[in-house]
Write a protein that holds these residues in place. Structure first.
Motif, PDB file in Angstrom:
ATOM      1  N   GLY A  82       0.653  -0.981   0.398  1.00 53.26           N
ATOM      2  CA  GLY A  82      -0.202  -0.267   0.158  1.00 53.26           C
ATOM      3  C   GLY A  82       0.889   1.457  -0.153  1.00 53.26           C
ATOM      4  N   ARG A  83       1.922   1.032  -0.360  1.00 53.62           N
ATOM      5  CA  ARG A  83       2.644   2.207  -0.099  1.00 53.62           C
ATOM      6  C   ARG A  83       2.992   3.136  -1.130  1.00 53.62           C
ATOM      7  NH1 ARG A  83       9.495   0.475   0.099  1.00 53.62           N
ATOM      8  NH2 ARG A  83       8.345  -1.209  -1.100  1.00 53.62           N
ATOM      9  N   PHE A  84       2.951   4.769  -0.863  1.00 50.75           N
ATOM     10  CA  PHE A  84       2.620   5.171  -2.122  1.00 50.75           C
ATOM     11  C   PHE A  84       3.538   5.813  -3.428  1.00 50.75           C
ATOM     12  CE2 PHE A  84       3.038  10.398  -2.940  1.00 50.75           C
ATOM     13  CZ  PHE A  84       1.811  10.232  -4.105  1.00 50.75           C
ATOM     14  N   LEU A  85       3.477   5.402  -4.356  1.00 44.26           N
ATOM     15  CA  LEU A  85       4.907   4.608  -5.004  1.00 44.26           C
ATOM     16  C   LEU A  85       4.874   6.045  -6.187  1.00 44.26           C
ATOM     17  CD1 LEU A  85       4.985   1.306  -5.977  1.00 44.26           C
ATOM     18  CD2 LEU A  85       5.702   2.789  -4.484  1.00 44.26           C
ATOM     19  N   GLY A  86       4.258   6.929  -7.255  1.00 43.18           N
ATOM     20  CA  GLY A  86       4.344   7.846  -7.874  1.00 43.18           C
ATOM     21  C   GLY A  86       3.181   8.615  -8.155  1.00 43.18           C
ATOM     22  N   GLN A  87       3.628   9.619  -8.550  1.00 44.37           N
ATOM     23  CA  GLN A  87       1.851  11.017  -8.594  1.00 44.37           C
ATOM     24  C   GLN A  87       2.363  11.468 -10.376  1.00 44.37           C
ATOM     25  OE1 GLN A  87      -0.702  11.852  -6.802  1.00 44.37           O
ATOM     26  NE2 GLN A  87      -1.162  12.763  -9.236  1.00 44.37           N
ATOM     27  N   GLU A  88       1.118  11.444 -11.322  1.00 48.38           N
ATOM     28  CA  GLU A  88       1.671  12.229 -12.362  1.00 48.38           C
ATOM     29  C   GLU A  88       1.192  13.683 -11.593  1.00 48.38           C
ATOM     30  OE1 GLU A  88       0.874  11.521 -16.918  1.00 48.38           O
ATOM     31  OE2 GLU A  88       1.532   9.763 -15.603  1.00 48.38           O
ATOM     32  N   VAL A  89       0.992  14.616 -12.439  1.00 49.74           N
ATOM     33  CA  VAL A  89      -0.172  15.955 -12.557  1.00 49.74           C
ATOM     34  C   VAL A  89       0.490  16.546 -14.079  1.00 49.74           C
ATOM     35  CG1 VAL A  89       0.117  18.304 -11.246  1.00 49.74           C
ATOM     36  CG2 VAL A  89       0.379  15.657 -10.228  1.00 49.74           C
ATOM     37  N   VAL A  90      -0.539  16.585 -15.044  1.00 47.06           N
ATOM     38  CA  VAL A  90      -0.367  17.197 -16.510  1.00 47.06           C
ATOM     39  C   VAL A  90      -1.181  18.168 -16.360  1.00 47.06           C
ATOM     40  CG1 VAL A  90       0.604  16.692 -18.356  1.00 47.06           C
ATOM     41  CG2 VAL A  90       1.269  15.919 -16.703  1.00 47.06           C
ATOM     42  N   VAL A  91      -1.107  19.450 -16.545  1.00 46.91           N
ATOM     43  CA  VAL A  91      -2.178  20.664 -17.366  1.00 46.91           C
ATOM     44  C   VAL A  91      -2.090  21.113 -18.737  1.00 46.91           C
ATOM     45  CG1 VAL A  91      -2.718  20.649 -14.367  1.00 46.91           C
ATOM     46  CG2 VAL A  91      -0.785  22.119 -16.220  1.00 46.91           C
ATOM     47  N   GLY A  92      -2.380  21.267 -19.180  1.00 52.66           N
ATOM     48  CA  GLY A  92      -2.834  21.709 -20.302  1.00 52.66           C
ATOM     49  C   GLY A  92      -3.080  22.696 -20.382  1.00 52.66           C
ATOM     50  N   LYS A  93      -3.047  23.467 -22.014  1.00 50.37           N
ATOM     51  CA  LYS A  93      -3.194  25.187 -22.512  1.00 50.37           C
ATOM     52  C   LYS A  93      -4.022  24.355 -24.158  1.00 50.37           C
ATOM     53  CE  LYS A  93      -6.008  28.760 -22.597  1.00 50.37           C
ATOM     54  NZ  LYS A  93      -6.700  27.714 -23.742  1.00 50.37           N
ATOM     55  N   LYS A  94      -4.392  24.607 -24.996  1.00 53.50           N
ATOM     56  CA  LYS A  94      -4.446  24.553 -26.007  1.00 53.50           C
ATOM     57  C   LYS A  94      -5.482  26.236 -26.773  1.00 53.50           C
ATOM     58  CE  LYS A  94      -6.899  20.136 -24.884  1.00 53.50           C
ATOM     59  NZ  LYS A  94      -5.857  18.762 -25.748  1.00 53.50           N
ATOM     60  N   PHE A  95      -4.552  26.261 -27.850  1.00 58.31           N
ATOM     61  CA  PHE A  95      -4.802  27.740 -28.495  1.00 58.31           C
ATOM     62  C   PHE A  95      -5.620  27.356 -30.312  1.00 58.31           C
ATOM     63  CE2 PHE A  95      -1.269  27.575 -25.505  1.00 58.31           C
ATOM     64  CZ  PHE A  95      -1.495  29.139 -24.924  1.00 58.31           C
ATOM     65  N   PRO A  96      -6.573  27.244 -29.863  1.00 54.24           N
ATOM     66  CA  PRO A  96      -8.099  27.076 -31.213  1.00 54.24           C
ATOM     67  C   PRO A  96      -7.205  28.044 -32.195  1.00 54.24           C
ATOM     68  CG  PRO A  96      -9.123  27.530 -29.553  1.00 54.24           C
ATOM     69  CD  PRO A  96      -8.241  27.475 -29.299  1.00 54.24           C
ATOM     70  N   LEU A  97      -7.262  27.631 -33.524  1.00 52.11           N
ATOM     71  CA  LEU A  97      -7.060  28.653 -34.736  1.00 52.11           C
ATOM     72  C   LEU A  97      -8.392  28.343 -35.660  1.00 52.11           C
ATOM     73  CD1 LEU A  97      -3.314  28.031 -35.000  1.00 52.11           C
ATOM     74  CD2 LEU A  97      -4.493  29.495 -33.805  1.00 52.11           C
ATOM     75  N   ARG A  98      -9.096  28.745 -35.739  1.00 49.24           N
ATOM     76  CA  ARG A  98     -10.575  28.930 -36.172  1.00 49.24           C
ATOM     77  C   ARG A  98     -10.122  28.006 -37.921  1.00 49.24           C
ATOM     78  NH1 ARG A  98     -11.521  32.883 -31.800  1.00 49.24           N
ATOM     79  NH2 ARG A  98     -12.622  31.440 -30.417  1.00 49.24           N
ATOM     80  N   GLY A  99      -9.834  29.579 -38.628  1.00 45.59           N
ATOM     81  CA  GLY A  99      -9.518  29.599 -39.604  1.00 45.59           C
ATOM     82  C   GLY A  99      -9.505  28.674 -40.487  1.00 45.59           C
ATOM     83  N   ALA A 100      -7.926  27.470 -39.577  1.00 46.72           N
ATOM     84  CA  ALA A 100      -7.415  26.523 -39.918  1.00 46.72           C
ATOM     85  C   ALA A 100      -7.871  25.386 -39.043  1.00 46.72           C
ATOM     86  CB  ALA A 100      -6.016  26.171 -39.335  1.00 46.72           C
TER      87      ALA A 100
END
Length: 312
Positions: free
Chosen positions: A254-272
Motif C-alpha cells: 500500500g505504499r505511495f509509489l508515484g504521482q503524475e500531474v500534467v495540465v495543458g492549454k490549447k490554442f484553437p486556430l479557427r481559420g485553419a
C-alpha cells in the motif's frame, strides 16, 4: 514467475477470467443471431493511437447522447454500466514513447545533446507512458454522439465498463525492458468530436501486475479530461484545456509509489480548423518502484513533462 504472480493475486486474476468468460459468452450468444452494429473504430495521435473492433452483444440499440451536458453523459454511463451490452477488442500503439526509446538506443549522441544539466528534453517530451503497445478487451456499455447535419468524426463514443490489457514490454527512462504484464481497470471513457468541439475524458481505477520481479505491482487511480472548443474563448482554462492526474500505490504493502500531474492549454486556430497544444507538468516516482538493477545513478525522483502537439 507468472505462476507466482497468479498465486499472489488470485482475486484479481479471478476477476479477469470472469470478465473474459462473460465477454466470450456474450459474443457466442450474438453469433447465434449476429446483431447489427459491429464496427471498426480508430484514433490517431502522436502519443496514443489505436484501432479496435466494436461488437454489440445484444440487440439493444446504442443510445445517442450528443446534445446532453457533460454531467448528464457521465451519469447515464454510470447508471447503465451493468449488465454489459458491448465488447471492444483493441490494439494500441504509443508512437512518441517508442521514438524516445529509439533515439536513446540508436541515436545516443543526439539524445545526450538534448540533456541540459540533468533535464533531458527527449525524456521530458516522451515521459508518462510505460508501455510501447498493448492489446485490450473491454466489456460494458456504450453511448454514441451524433449531431444532426454533421458526419461523425472518429469514434464519437462513450464507454463505461471493464478493461483487461496485456503487453510484453515496459518503458523506463526511454529504455525498453522485457516484461509481460496484465492490467485490469474499471473505466469511464469517452471521445466526443464535432466540427467545432473535441472532448475527451477518462476516469479509471485499476491494478497492474508484472512478470518481471524488478518492477513493482501497483494499484492506481487516474483522471484525464481534455476539451477543445473552437467557439469558446481562446484563453479559457475550462473550455480549452487539459488535465491529467494519476496516483500509484504498491499492491504489496500500500505504499505511495508515484504521482503524475500534467495540465495543458490549447490554442484553437479557427481559420485553419486545428489547435496548438502544450502540456506541462511533472511525474514523481518512488525509488522502490523498481529493483536496484533498473536504477541508474542519475535517476531523479521528479521528471518534468513537456508535450507539444497539434490537434485537428
Amino acid at each position: 514467475m507468472i505462476r507466482s504472480i497468479l498465486q499472489q493475486h488470485r482475486s484479481l486474476v479471478a476477476l479477469c477470467l470472469s470478465g473474459l468468460l462473460l465477454a466470450w459468452g456474450g459474443a457466442a450468444r450474438a453469433a447465434e443471431g449476429p446483431p447489427p452494429g459491429a464496427e471498426v473504430v480508430w484514433e490517431l495521435d502522436a502519443y496514443y493511437s489505436n484501432v479496435g473492433l466494436f461488437l454489440p452483444l445484444t440487440q439493444a440499440p446504442i443510445p445517442d447522447l450528443a446534445e446532453q451536458s457533460e454531467a448528464a453523459i457521465y451519469r447515464h454511463l454510470l447508471l447503465t454500466s451493468w449488465p454489459p451490452r458491448f465488447a471492444l477488442v483493441e490494439l494500441s500503439l504509443n508512437p512518441m514513447p517508442i521514438l524516445g526509446v529509439y533515439l536513446k538506443k540508436h541515436q545516443r549522441s543526439f539524445y545526450d545533446q538534448t540533456d541540459f544539466d540533468g533535464f533531458n528534453l527527449v525524456e521530458s517530451v516522451t515521459a508518462g507512458f510505460q508501455e510501447p503497445y498493448a492489446a485490450t478487451l473491454f466489456f460494458g456499455n456504450v453511448a454514441t454522439f451524433v449531431r444532426r447535419g454533421e458526419s461523425r468524426l472518429e469514434t464519437n463514443k462513450g464507454y463505461m465498463g471493464y478493461l483487461f490489457s496485456v503487453g510484453s514490454q515496459h518503458i523506463k527512462d526511454n529504455v525498453m525492458i522485457d516484461d509481460r504484464w496484465l492490467e485490469a481497470e474499471w473505466k469511464l471513457k469517452g471521445d466526443r468530436k464535432f466540427e467545432d468541439l473535441s472532448h475527451h475524458w477518462s476516469f479509471r481505477l485499476g491494478a497492474k501486475l508484472h512478470e518481471n520481479s524488478g518492477i513493482a505491482d501497483i494499484a492506481y487511480i487516474g483522471l484525464r479530461r481534455s476539451l477543445l472548443d473552437f467557439q469558446g474563448a481562446i484563453f479559457s482554462w475550462l473550455e480549452n484545456s487539459e488535465i491529467n492526474l494519476k496516483t500509484d500505490f504498491s499492491l504489496a504493502d500500500g505504499r505511495f509509489l508515484g504521482q503524475e500531474v500534467v495540465v495543458g492549454k490549447k490554442f484553437p486556430l479557427r481559420g485553419a480548423r486545428l489547435a496548438l497544444s502544450l502540456d506541462i507538468g511533472c511525474i514523481w516516482q518512488s525509488a522502490s518502484r523498481y529493483a536496484e538493477r533498473y536504477r541508474e545513478p542519475e535517476d531523479q525522483s521528479f521528471t518534468v513533462v513537456l508535450r507539444p502537439n497539434i490537434e485537428f
